[in-house]
Scaffold this motif. Structure first.
Motif, PDB file in Angstrom:
ATOM      1  N   PRO A  77       1.871  14.506 -13.927  1.00 22.80           N
ATOM      2  CA  PRO A  77       1.851  13.227 -14.636  1.00 22.80           C
ATOM      3  C   PRO A  77       2.910  12.280 -14.072  1.00 22.80           C
ATOM      4  CG  PRO A  77       3.070  14.838 -15.922  1.00 22.80           C
ATOM      5  CD  PRO A  77       2.654  15.530 -14.648  1.00 22.80           C
ATOM      6  N   GLU A  78       2.535  11.035 -13.870  1.00 26.40           N
ATOM      7  CA  GLU A  78       3.472  10.015 -13.393  1.00 26.40           C
ATOM      8  C   GLU A  78       3.558   8.904 -14.432  1.00 26.40           C
ATOM      9  OE1 GLU A  78       6.342   8.303 -11.181  1.00 26.40           O
ATOM     10  OE2 GLU A  78       5.363  10.201 -10.658  1.00 26.40           O
ATOM     11  N   PHE A  79       4.745   8.713 -15.007  1.00 28.27           N
ATOM     12  CA  PHE A  79       4.941   7.706 -16.045  1.00 28.27           C
ATOM     13  C   PHE A  79       5.203   6.343 -15.420  1.00 28.27           C
ATOM     14  CE2 PHE A  79       7.824   5.216 -18.747  1.00 28.27           C
ATOM     15  CZ  PHE A  79       7.083   5.142 -19.912  1.00 28.27           C
ATOM     16  N   LEU A  80       4.456   5.334 -15.872  1.00 27.87           N
ATOM     17  CA  LEU A  80       4.655   3.948 -15.449  1.00 27.87           C
ATOM     18  C   LEU A  80       4.848   3.099 -16.700  1.00 27.87           C
ATOM     19  CD1 LEU A  80       1.813   3.806 -12.765  1.00 27.87           C
ATOM     20  CD2 LEU A  80       4.259   3.981 -12.318  1.00 27.87           C
ATOM     21  N   GLY A  81       6.081   2.683 -16.951  1.00 25.05           N
ATOM     22  CA  GLY A  81       6.403   1.923 -18.148  1.00 25.05           C
ATOM     23  C   GLY A  81       6.132   0.443 -17.985  1.00 25.05           C
ATOM     24  N   LYS A  82       6.482  -0.326 -19.022  1.00 24.13           N
ATOM     25  CA  LYS A  82       6.139  -1.753 -19.006  1.00 24.13           C
ATOM     26  C   LYS A  82       6.832  -2.504 -17.871  1.00 24.13           C
ATOM     27  CE  LYS A  82       9.574  -3.169 -22.490  1.00 24.13           C
ATOM     28  NZ  LYS A  82       9.749  -3.833 -23.790  1.00 24.13           N
ATOM     29  N   GLY A  83       7.939  -1.964 -17.376  1.00 22.01           N
ATOM     30  CA  GLY A  83       8.605  -2.585 -16.231  1.00 22.01           C
ATOM     31  C   GLY A  83       7.974  -2.227 -14.903  1.00 22.01           C
ATOM     32  N   ASP A  84       7.070  -1.255 -14.917  1.00 19.14           N
ATOM     33  CA  ASP A  84       6.442  -0.769 -13.683  1.00 19.14           C
ATOM     34  C   ASP A  84       5.024  -1.300 -13.483  1.00 19.14           C
ATOM     35  OD1 ASP A  84       8.685   1.003 -13.186  1.00 19.14           O
ATOM     36  OD2 ASP A  84       7.861   2.295 -14.755  1.00 19.14           O
ATOM     37  N   ILE A  85       4.409  -1.777 -14.543  1.00 21.02           N
ATOM     38  CA  ILE A  85       3.033  -2.281 -14.434  1.00 21.02           C
ATOM     39  C   ILE A  85       3.022  -3.757 -14.808  1.00 21.02           C
ATOM     40  CG2 ILE A  85       1.848  -0.076 -14.776  1.00 21.02           C
ATOM     41  CD1 ILE A  85       1.564  -0.721 -17.723  1.00 21.02           C
ATOM     42  N   GLN A  86       2.112  -4.506 -14.222  1.00 20.02           N
ATOM     43  CA  GLN A  86       2.081  -5.963 -14.396  1.00 20.02           C
ATOM     44  C   GLN A  86       0.701  -6.430 -14.838  1.00 20.02           C
ATOM     45  OE1 GLN A  86       4.778  -7.870 -14.110  1.00 20.02           O
ATOM     46  NE2 GLN A  86       6.092  -6.177 -13.478  1.00 20.02           N
ATOM     47  N   LEU A  87       0.084  -5.681 -15.756  1.00 15.85           N
ATOM     48  CA  LEU A  87      -1.299  -5.970 -16.151  1.00 15.85           C
ATOM     49  C   LEU A  87      -1.463  -7.403 -16.640  1.00 15.85           C
ATOM     50  CD1 LEU A  87      -2.575  -2.798 -18.028  1.00 15.85           C
ATOM     51  CD2 LEU A  87      -2.878  -3.427 -15.648  1.00 15.85           C
ATOM     52  N   LYS A  89      -0.210 -10.056 -15.656  1.00 18.47           N
ATOM     53  CA  LYS A  89       0.961 -10.928 -15.481  1.00 18.47           C
ATOM     54  C   LYS A  89       1.090 -11.307 -14.012  1.00 18.47           C
ATOM     55  CE  LYS A  89       3.097  -8.723 -19.454  1.00 18.47           C
ATOM     56  NZ  LYS A  89       4.070  -7.713 -19.897  1.00 18.47           N
ATOM     57  N   LYS A  90       1.509 -10.335 -13.186  1.00 18.25           N
ATOM     58  CA  LYS A  90       1.621 -10.590 -11.754  1.00 18.25           C
ATOM     59  C   LYS A  90       0.459  -9.995 -10.968  1.00 18.25           C
ATOM     60  CE  LYS A  90       6.662 -10.999 -11.594  1.00 18.25           C
ATOM     61  NZ  LYS A  90       7.905 -10.460 -11.002  1.00 18.25           N
ATOM     62  N   GLU A  91      -0.330  -9.162 -11.635  1.00 20.31           N
ATOM     63  CA  GLU A  91      -1.484  -8.555 -10.980  1.00 20.31           C
ATOM     64  C   GLU A  91      -2.606  -8.430 -11.992  1.00 20.31           C
ATOM     65  OE1 GLU A  91      -2.275  -5.082  -7.743  1.00 20.31           O
ATOM     66  OE2 GLU A  91      -0.922  -4.550  -9.377  1.00 20.31           O
ATOM     67  N   THR A  92      -3.818  -8.706 -11.572  1.00 21.62           N
ATOM     68  CA  THR A  92      -4.938  -8.613 -12.502  1.00 21.62           C
ATOM     69  C   THR A  92      -5.179  -7.160 -12.882  1.00 21.62           C
ATOM     70  OG1 THR A  92      -6.641  -8.347 -10.802  1.00 21.62           O
ATOM     71  CG2 THR A  92      -6.033 -10.608 -11.421  1.00 21.62           C
ATOM     72  N   VAL A  93      -5.801  -6.968 -14.033  1.00 26.14           N
ATOM     73  CA  VAL A  93      -6.128  -5.612 -14.480  1.00 26.14           C
ATOM     74  C   VAL A  93      -7.093  -4.964 -13.488  1.00 26.14           C
ATOM     75  CG1 VAL A  93      -7.130  -4.242 -16.340  1.00 26.14           C
ATOM     76  CG2 VAL A  93      -5.761  -6.264 -16.890  1.00 26.14           C
ATOM     77  N   ARG A  94      -8.042  -5.755 -12.994  1.00 26.26           N
ATOM     78  CA  ARG A  94      -9.006  -5.216 -12.031  1.00 26.26           C
ATOM     79  C   ARG A  94      -8.310  -4.694 -10.769  1.00 26.26           C
ATOM     80  NH1 ARG A  94     -14.433  -8.385  -9.868  1.00 26.26           N
ATOM     81  NH2 ARG A  94     -15.183  -6.750  -8.440  1.00 26.26           N
ATOM     82  N   ASP A  95      -7.366  -5.487 -10.239  1.00 27.30           N
ATOM     83  CA  ASP A  95      -6.660  -5.060  -9.030  1.00 27.30           C
ATOM     84  C   ASP A  95      -5.823  -3.809  -9.290  1.00 27.30           C
ATOM     85  OD1 ASP A  95      -7.806  -7.299  -7.980  1.00 27.30           O
ATOM     86  OD2 ASP A  95      -5.938  -8.386  -7.617  1.00 27.30           O
ATOM     87  N   THR A  96      -5.164  -3.786 -10.448  1.00 28.61           N
ATOM     88  CA  THR A  96      -4.372  -2.608 -10.820  1.00 28.61           C
ATOM     89  C   THR A  96      -5.267  -1.380 -10.906  1.00 28.61           C
ATOM     90  OG1 THR A  96      -2.839  -3.983 -12.094  1.00 28.61           O
ATOM     91  CG2 THR A  96      -2.832  -1.631 -12.571  1.00 28.61           C
TER      92      THR A  96
END
Length: 339
Positions: A77-87, A89-96
């Motif tokens: 498991p790899e944890f990605l918190g709110k500081g690690d993902i930019q849904l 904001k800086k990157e579209t959900v589709r691209d993520t």
């Protein structure tokens, strides 16, 4: 009859995406995996897989459950918190979704907008599991009804009463899942906080198929009288703390306390809570509420919380076993045939 092939490659965004048989299969598989864990029998169905845990919202049980479940199943498991993902904001959900789906074998998402988890599932190309959105909390439901099955043996003929404000993700999922599973459901809530009519309409349609009933009432004593399960939740969800003075006024008659529970006819009733619970003032948050509003116990009292009827810690443990079942079934390519 459901079998593991029904689940392979599927996402869990809402319990309404699954049939009654499929949900019962997941509950049964969760109980099986719990037994294996207790007996120390390895069950590494996801050996070599990589799981991304996306958390816009903070979490204790959901994060712990997905982490331990992944590890027990042999996945990383790899944890990605709110500081690690930019849904969004800086990157579209589709691209993520496209990027993470190319690197990971499964994605968990706990965040705000339900459409974000739907977009992740649409574009990731791998199973996506909804760890909570503002609209629903489906993984919680498998644990909740697994706990009811452990206690009563079956769900048919049981009544679950939810004492709490009607407009939140847990209530939405409880109402819908009860309807699918054939459990009579009562939401005791003040009129001002009644459930979204669209959710009630969906639940009543599903209940008509399963033979259960859906009731919304402002009569808390009447609502708990015939209950086997009394369920409660925080009065103000994340982001609603500014409304607390009004919530205290509206919700006080729906507090799960000894006086309310005198109305319950089944002596073997159980009490559930998805946690965290504000049953005393021993946290900084609750101490602040006590200081500002004079309320030392909120949705449930200390007496009831730690009583012989409380099953909230069993329910919390079952988050891990049920999430493990969901992940293994959708990603593990199991051979568990239906009969």
């Amino acid at each position: 009859m459901a079998n593991s092939s029904h689940f392979q490659g599927r996402s869990l965004l809402s319990t309404r995406d699954f049939t009654r048989d499929e949900l019962m299969w997941l509950i049964g598989f969760g109980l099986h995996l719990k037994d294996l864990k207790r007996r120390g029998v390895p069950h590494r169905y996801l050996e070599g897989r990589n799981i991304a845990l996306l958390f816009e919202k903070t979490s204790t049980r959901t994060r712990a459950a997905f982490t331990v479940a992944s590890t027990d199943l042999g996945a990383h498991p790899e944890f990605l918190g709110k500081g690690d993902i930019q849904l969004g904001k800086k990157e579209t959900v589709r691209d993520t979704a496209l990027v993470l789906g190319s690197m990971f074998d499964g994605l968990e998402f706990r965040g705000f907008k339900h459409r974000h988890v739907e977009e992740l599932a649409r574009y990731a190309g791998v199973p996506v599991w909804n760890g909570l959105t503002d609209q629903e909390h489906p993984t919680q439901m498998i644990a909740d009804f697994m706990t009811v099955v452990e206690e009563f043996g079956q769900l048919e003929g049981r009544t679950l009463t939810y004492c709490g404000q009607g407009r939140n993700n847990v209530q939405n999922s409880l109402m819908i899942t009860s309807a699918i599973l054939g459990v009579d459901y009562i939401n005791a809530t003040p009129d001002e906080l009644a459930p979204d009519p669209a959710i009630v309409e969906v639940a009543q349609s599903l209940a008509a198929e399963s033979g259960s009933t859906i009731t919304v009432t402002d009569d808390a004593p009447g609502a708990v009288a015939g209950a086997d399960v009394i369920y409660t939740n925080v009065w103000a969800a994340m982001g609603e703390e500014s409304q607390f003075a009004e919530r205290v006024r509206l919700m006080a008659p729906y507090q799960v306390n000894a006086d309310l529970l005198k109305n319950v006819r089944n002596p073997d009733y159980i009490v559930l809570h998805c946690l965290p619970a504000f049953h005393n003032a021993e946290t900084e948050y609750a101490a602040d509420i006590l200081d500002r509003f004079g309320v030392g116990e909120m949705e449930i009292t200390d007496e009831v919380f730690y009583s012989e009827h409380g099953r909230q810690f069993q329910q919390a443990e079952n988050r891990m076993h049920s999430i493990k079942a969901i992940m293994a079934a959708t990603l593990g390519d199991l051979y568990v045939p239906g009969v």
